[in-house]
Design a protein around this motif. Structure first.
Motif, mmCIF file in Angstrom:
data_model
loop_
_atom_site.group_PDB
_atom_site.id
_atom_site.type_symbol
_atom_site.label_atom_id
_atom_site.label_comp_id
_atom_site.label_asym_id
_atom_site.label_seq_id
_atom_site.Cartn_x
_atom_site.Cartn_y
_atom_site.Cartn_z
ATOM 1 N N GLY A 1 0.866 -1.166 0.000
ATOM 2 C CA GLY A 1 0.000 0.000 0.000
ATOM 3 C C GLY A 1 0.903 1.215 0.000
ATOM 4 N N THR B 1 1.155 5.572 0.540
ATOM 5 C CA THR B 1 0.608 6.795 1.139
ATOM 6 C C THR B 1 -0.593 6.475 2.033
ATOM 7 O OG1 THR B 1 -0.712 7.387 -0.809
ATOM 8 C CG2 THR B 1 1.500 8.282 -0.682
ATOM 9 N N HIS B 2 -1.790 6.813 1.602
ATOM 10 C CA HIS B 2 -2.973 6.609 2.437
ATOM 11 C C HIS B 2 -3.427 5.146 2.468
ATOM 12 C CE1 HIS B 2 -4.622 6.902 -1.568
ATOM 13 N NE2 HIS B 2 -5.770 6.434 -1.117
ATOM 14 N N LEU B 3 -2.797 4.269 1.716
ATOM 15 C CA LEU B 3 -3.187 2.855 1.678
ATOM 16 C C LEU B 3 -2.197 1.945 2.407
ATOM 17 C CD1 LEU B 3 -4.327 2.722 -2.045
ATOM 18 C CD2 LEU B 3 -5.763 2.963 -0.019
ATOM 19 N N ILE B 4 -1.275 2.514 3.175
ATOM 20 C CA ILE B 4 -0.321 1.709 3.944
ATOM 21 C C ILE B 4 -1.109 0.834 4.915
ATOM 22 C CG2 ILE B 4 1.553 1.807 5.637
ATOM 23 C CD1 ILE B 4 2.353 4.504 4.326
ATOM 24 N N ASP C 1 8.460 2.368 4.900
ATOM 25 C CA ASP C 1 7.642 3.417 5.495
ATOM 26 C C ASP C 1 7.573 3.186 7.002
ATOM 27 O OD1 ASP C 1 5.833 1.294 5.845
ATOM 28 O OD2 ASP C 1 4.807 1.756 3.983
#
Length: 86
Positions: free
Chosen positions: A24, A26-29, A53
């Motif tokens: 995932g 950015t916002h899908l991590i 990340d």
């Protein structure tokens, strides 16, 4: 397709010593999956990520990871992990 709670799925499908890809961007991590792995104290994982990340860092810091593979590592500070997690 199998359905269940995240706790059940992680418990049933992720074993110590396995290769695990959590993907995932950015916002899908996948924070929830990563945190469940931490809660269940899974270990000796070969972690596979497209980009390192915060979840990557947390799993390494908690001692869950024995090896890692990644496609992109753009920050100079990440190179410090090379010797400590091999």
């Amino acid at each position: 397709m199998q359905f269940g709670s995240l706790q059940e799925i992680i418990d049933e499908h992720i074993r110590d010593g396995q290769s695990v890809a959590l993907e995932g961007f950015t916002h899908l991590i996948p924070f929830a999956a990563g945190h469940e792995i931490l809660r269940q104290k899974k270990g000796d994982l070969h972690l596979i990520r497209m980009t390192p990340d915060l979840i990557y860092d947390q799993l390494i810091g908690a001692g869950c990871v024995c090896a890692r593979a990644h496609i992109f590592m753009g920050r100079k500070s990440w190179s410090r992990f090379a010797a400590s997690v091999a």
